[in-house]
Write a protein that holds these residues in place. Structure first.
Motif, PDB file in Angstrom:
ATOM      1  N   TYR A 170       0.524  -3.758   0.540  1.00  0.00           N
ATOM      2  CA  TYR A 170       0.108  -4.502   1.731  1.00  0.00           C
ATOM      3  C   TYR A 170       0.690  -3.804   2.948  1.00  0.00           C
ATOM      4  CZ  TYR A 170      -1.803  -8.282  -1.067  1.00  0.00           C
ATOM      5  OH  TYR A 170      -2.565  -9.016  -1.946  1.00  0.00           O
ATOM      6  N   VAL A 171      -0.198  -3.249   3.783  1.00  0.00           N
ATOM      7  CA  VAL A 171       0.253  -2.406   4.891  1.00  0.00           C
ATOM      8  C   VAL A 171       0.360  -3.158   6.215  1.00  0.00           C
ATOM      9  CG1 VAL A 171      -0.589  -0.283   3.841  1.00  0.00           C
ATOM     10  CG2 VAL A 171      -2.138  -1.628   5.263  1.00  0.00           C
ATOM     11  N   TYR A 172      -0.455  -4.209   6.383  1.00  0.00           N
ATOM     12  CA  TYR A 172      -0.377  -4.998   7.619  1.00  0.00           C
ATOM     13  C   TYR A 172      -0.997  -6.357   7.360  1.00  0.00           C
ATOM     14  CZ  TYR A 172      -1.064  -6.555  12.421  1.00  0.00           C
ATOM     15  OH  TYR A 172      -1.046  -7.293  13.584  1.00  0.00           O
ATOM     16  N   GLU A 173      -0.159  -7.380   7.394  1.00  0.00           N
ATOM     17  CA  GLU A 173      -0.609  -8.736   7.108  1.00  0.00           C
ATOM     18  C   GLU A 173      -1.398  -8.739   5.793  1.00  0.00           C
ATOM     19  OE1 GLU A 173      -2.547 -10.236  10.614  1.00  0.00           O
ATOM     20  OE2 GLU A 173      -0.631 -10.417  11.691  1.00  0.00           O
ATOM     21  N   GLY A 174      -2.691  -9.120   5.827  1.00  0.00           N
ATOM     22  CA  GLY A 174      -3.443  -9.180   4.580  1.00  0.00           C
ATOM     23  C   GLY A 174      -4.146  -7.889   4.197  1.00  0.00           C
ATOM     24  N   PHE A 175      -4.089  -6.873   5.044  1.00  0.00           N
ATOM     25  CA  PHE A 175      -4.761  -5.611   4.745  1.00  0.00           C
ATOM     26  C   PHE A 175      -3.947  -4.829   3.706  1.00  0.00           C
ATOM     27  CE2 PHE A 175      -6.431  -6.684   8.914  1.00  0.00           C
ATOM     28  CZ  PHE A 175      -7.783  -6.443   8.737  1.00  0.00           C
ATOM     29  N   ASN A 176      -4.661  -4.243   2.739  1.00  0.00           N
ATOM     30  CA  ASN A 176      -3.970  -3.542   1.665  1.00  0.00           C
ATOM     31  C   ASN A 176      -4.732  -2.301   1.236  1.00  0.00           C
ATOM     32  OD1 ASN A 176      -5.784  -4.410  -0.807  1.00  0.00           O
ATOM     33  ND2 ASN A 176      -5.352  -6.295   0.333  1.00  0.00           N
ATOM     34  N   LEU A 177      -4.008  -1.365   0.666  1.00  0.00           N
ATOM     35  CA  LEU A 177      -4.564  -0.161   0.053  1.00  0.00           C
ATOM     36  C   LEU A 177      -4.193  -0.170  -1.422  1.00  0.00           C
ATOM     37  CD1 LEU A 177      -3.506   2.469   2.760  1.00  0.00           C
ATOM     38  CD2 LEU A 177      -5.735   1.342   2.535  1.00  0.00           C
ATOM     39  N   PHE A 178      -5.072   0.355  -2.268  1.00  0.00           N
ATOM     40  CA  PHE A 178      -4.782   0.339  -3.700  1.00  0.00           C
ATOM     41  C   PHE A 178      -5.382   1.558  -4.389  1.00  0.00           C
ATOM     42  CE2 PHE A 178      -8.541  -2.323  -2.959  1.00  0.00           C
ATOM     43  CZ  PHE A 178      -9.480  -1.735  -3.790  1.00  0.00           C
ATOM     44  N   ALA A 179      -4.796   1.891  -5.530  1.00  0.00           N
ATOM     45  CA  ALA A 179      -5.287   2.992  -6.357  1.00  0.00           C
ATOM     46  C   ALA A 179      -4.687   2.829  -7.744  1.00  0.00           C
ATOM     47  CB  ALA A 179      -4.900   4.346  -5.762  1.00  0.00           C
ATOM     48  N   GLY A 180      -5.383   3.408  -8.723  1.00  0.00           N
ATOM     49  CA  GLY A 180      -4.848   3.341 -10.080  1.00  0.00           C
ATOM     50  C   GLY A 180      -5.843   3.794 -11.119  1.00  0.00           C
ATOM     51  N   PRO A 181      -5.395   3.967 -12.354  1.00  0.00           N
ATOM     52  CA  PRO A 181      -6.269   4.406 -13.437  1.00  0.00           C
ATOM     53  C   PRO A 181      -7.154   3.270 -13.947  1.00  0.00           C
ATOM     54  CG  PRO A 181      -4.079   3.982 -14.288  1.00  0.00           C
ATOM     55  CD  PRO A 181      -3.998   3.791 -12.804  1.00  0.00           C
ATOM     56  N   GLN A 182      -8.265   3.653 -14.557  1.00  0.00           N
ATOM     57  CA  GLN A 182      -9.182   2.666 -15.127  1.00  0.00           C
ATOM     58  C   GLN A 182      -9.737   3.166 -16.452  1.00  0.00           C
ATOM     59  OE1 GLN A 182     -12.306   0.043 -12.986  1.00  0.00           O
ATOM     60  NE2 GLN A 182     -13.443   1.873 -13.544  1.00  0.00           N
ATOM     61  N   LEU A 183      -9.645   2.331 -17.466  1.00  0.00           N
ATOM     62  CA  LEU A 183     -10.237   2.621 -18.768  1.00  0.00           C
ATOM     63  C   LEU A 183     -11.590   1.937 -18.852  1.00  0.00           C
ATOM     64  CD1 LEU A 183      -7.129   1.964 -21.063  1.00  0.00           C
ATOM     65  CD2 LEU A 183      -7.796   4.096 -19.949  1.00  0.00           C
ATOM     66  N   GLY A 184     -12.595   2.673 -19.334  1.00  0.00           N
ATOM     67  CA  GLY A 184     -13.934   2.109 -19.470  1.00  0.00           C
ATOM     68  C   GLY A 184     -14.432   2.209 -20.902  1.00  0.00           C
ATOM     69  N   PHE A 185     -14.992   1.114 -21.408  1.00  0.00           N
ATOM     70  CA  PHE A 185     -15.534   1.071 -22.761  1.00  0.00           C
ATOM     71  C   PHE A 185     -17.006   0.694 -22.681  1.00  0.00           C
ATOM     72  CE2 PHE A 185     -11.039   0.150 -22.936  1.00  0.00           C
ATOM     73  CZ  PHE A 185     -10.596   1.002 -23.937  1.00  0.00           C
ATOM     74  N   LYS A 186     -17.877   1.596 -23.134  1.00  0.00           N
ATOM     75  CA  LYS A 186     -19.316   1.364 -23.016  1.00  0.00           C
ATOM     76  C   LYS A 186     -19.743   0.181 -23.865  1.00  0.00           C
ATOM     77  CE  LYS A 186     -22.349   3.680 -25.234  1.00  0.00           C
ATOM     78  NZ  LYS A 186     -23.165   4.738 -25.849  1.00  0.00           N
ATOM     79  N   VAL A 187     -20.491  -0.726 -23.256  1.00  0.00           N
ATOM     80  CA  VAL A 187     -21.001  -1.910 -23.951  1.00  0.00           C
ATOM     81  C   VAL A 187     -22.442  -1.694 -24.399  1.00  0.00           C
ATOM     82  CG1 VAL A 187     -21.505  -4.375 -23.740  1.00  0.00           C
ATOM     83  CG2 VAL A 187     -19.451  -3.417 -22.656  1.00  0.00           C
ATOM     84  N   SER A 188     -23.264  -1.096 -23.533  1.00  0.00           N
ATOM     85  CA  SER A 188     -24.661  -0.853 -23.882  1.00  0.00           C
ATOM     86  C   SER A 188     -25.230   0.266 -23.021  1.00  0.00           C
ATOM     87  CB  SER A 188     -25.502  -2.124 -23.701  1.00  0.00           C
ATOM     88  OG  SER A 188     -25.579  -2.475 -22.336  1.00  0.00           O
ATOM     89  N   SER A 189     -26.304   0.906 -23.513  1.00  0.00           N
ATOM     90  CA  SER A 189     -27.025   1.943 -22.772  1.00  0.00           C
ATOM     91  C   SER A 189     -28.512   1.751 -22.998  1.00  0.00           C
ATOM     92  CB  SER A 189     -26.614   3.346 -23.232  1.00  0.00           C
ATOM     93  OG  SER A 189     -25.289   3.639 -22.901  1.00  0.00           O
ATOM     94  N   LYS A 190     -29.256   1.804 -21.919  1.00  0.00           N
ATOM     95  CA  LYS A 190     -30.714   1.703 -22.021  1.00  0.00           C
ATOM     96  C   LYS A 190     -31.352   2.676 -21.047  1.00  0.00           C
ATOM     97  CE  LYS A 190     -31.272  -3.088 -23.597  1.00  0.00           C
ATOM     98  NZ  LYS A 190     -31.931  -2.699 -24.852  1.00  0.00           N
ATOM     99  N   LEU A 191     -32.524   3.149 -21.403  1.00  0.00           N
ATOM    100  CA  LEU A 191     -33.343   3.978 -20.531  1.00  0.00           C
ATOM    101  C   LEU A 191     -34.583   3.176 -20.168  1.00  0.00           C
ATOM    102  CD1 LEU A 191     -34.212   7.725 -20.948  1.00  0.00           C
ATOM    103  CD2 LEU A 191     -36.005   6.071 -20.488  1.00  0.00           C
ATOM    104  N   LYS A 192     -34.863   3.064 -18.867  1.00  0.00           N
ATOM    105  CA  LYS A 192     -36.039   2.336 -18.406  1.00  0.00           C
ATOM    106  C   LYS A 192     -36.898   3.232 -17.544  1.00  0.00           C
ATOM    107  CE  LYS A 192     -37.510  -1.876 -16.026  1.00  0.00           C
ATOM    108  NZ  LYS A 192     -37.073  -3.110 -15.315  1.00  0.00           N
ATOM    109  N   ALA A 193     -38.154   3.396 -17.908  1.00  0.00           N
ATOM    110  CA  ALA A 193     -39.092   4.225 -17.153  1.00  0.00           C
ATOM    111  C   ALA A 193     -40.231   3.345 -16.646  1.00  0.00           C
ATOM    112  CB  ALA A 193     -39.652   5.336 -18.029  1.00  0.00           C
ATOM    113  N   SER A 194     -40.613   3.535 -15.396  1.00  0.00           N
ATOM    114  CA  SER A 194     -41.692   2.741 -14.808  1.00  0.00           C
ATOM    115  C   SER A 194     -42.628   3.636 -14.007  1.00  0.00           C
ATOM    116  CB  SER A 194     -41.125   1.633 -13.910  1.00  0.00           C
ATOM    117  OG  SER A 194     -40.344   2.182 -12.867  1.00  0.00           O
TER     118      SER A 194
END
Length: 209
Positions: A97-121
């Motif tokens: 928190y850098v000023y009152e309610g304003f904040n900066l953030f960063a960090g790692p993220q793990l992602g696990f694929k739930v589904s994949s689809k291809l849609k053509a129109s």
């Protein structure tokens, strides 16, 4: 599952040493893309919960779990093609928190694929298939960076970008599909070079309890 269990243990350890804890449900809009896919940003939603662990008055650790609609879209000939990849993302953000309610953030993220689809129109006609589920790997690792504002009432606004660091394409499965279909998918191995990374711009709102 072991990775998730370790994250939960870390979360408990942080909470024990924390000054205070806040529960934060969030929902937001994604604009997702993938490198080397020659596409444009695909809109989608993300929704989930986070827990803000205040370590000091101005520093917090915020783990969370979010369902995120990602992928990309582009034109192949006269058709519009969308790659719809949904992930369960687990970010661990370090927030200042850098000023009152304003904040900066960063960090790692793990992602696990739930589904994949291809849609053509094309011309009002669309076809959706899960044939693309084998084209993308089940795990993704990224770095999230962003900024936000915490209102005195509890309302939260944030803008962030997830920078994918891992190649999410399964080159062998894509090459096998192209060989079987003679390239009707609109993708060639030479165009992709077997590498693509996720990139997601996110606008989120939430409430801090």
């Amino acid at each position: 599952m072991k990775k998730i269990a370790c994250l939960l243990l870390l979360f408990v350890a942080f909470q024990v040493n924390a000054q205070e804890f806040h529960f934060i449900p969030k929902i937001g809009l994604n604009f997702a893309n993938m490198t080397n896919m020659e596409g444009s940003m695909k809109p989608g939603l993300n929704i989930g919960v986070a827990g803000e662990v205040m370590m000091t008055d101005n520093f917090a650790i915020e783990p969370g779990v979010f369902y995120s609609m990602q992928g990309t879209k582009g034109d192949v000939g006269s058709s519009t093609v969308k790659y719809k990849n949904d992930y369960l993302n687990i970010p661990i953000l370090f927030k200042g928190y850098v000023y009152e309610g304003f904040n900066l953030f960063a960090g790692p993220q793990l992602g696990f694929k739930v589904s994949s689809k291809l849609k053509a129109s094309e011309s009002g006609t669309s076809v959706s298939t899960d044939v693309a589920s084998d084209w993308f790997k089940t795990f993704d690792f990224s770095i999230a960076i962003g900024a936000g504002y915490q209102s005195p009432m509890g309302l939260i606004f944030s803008l962030s970008y997830n920078i994918g660091l891992t190649n999410v394409l399964d080159k062998d499965n894509i090459a096998s599909f192209i060989n079987k279909t003679s390239g009707v998918s609109g993708i060639s191995a030479s165009d992709l070079d077997g590498k693509s990374r996720n990139g997601v711009l996110q606008f989120n709102v939430g409430w801090r309890f």
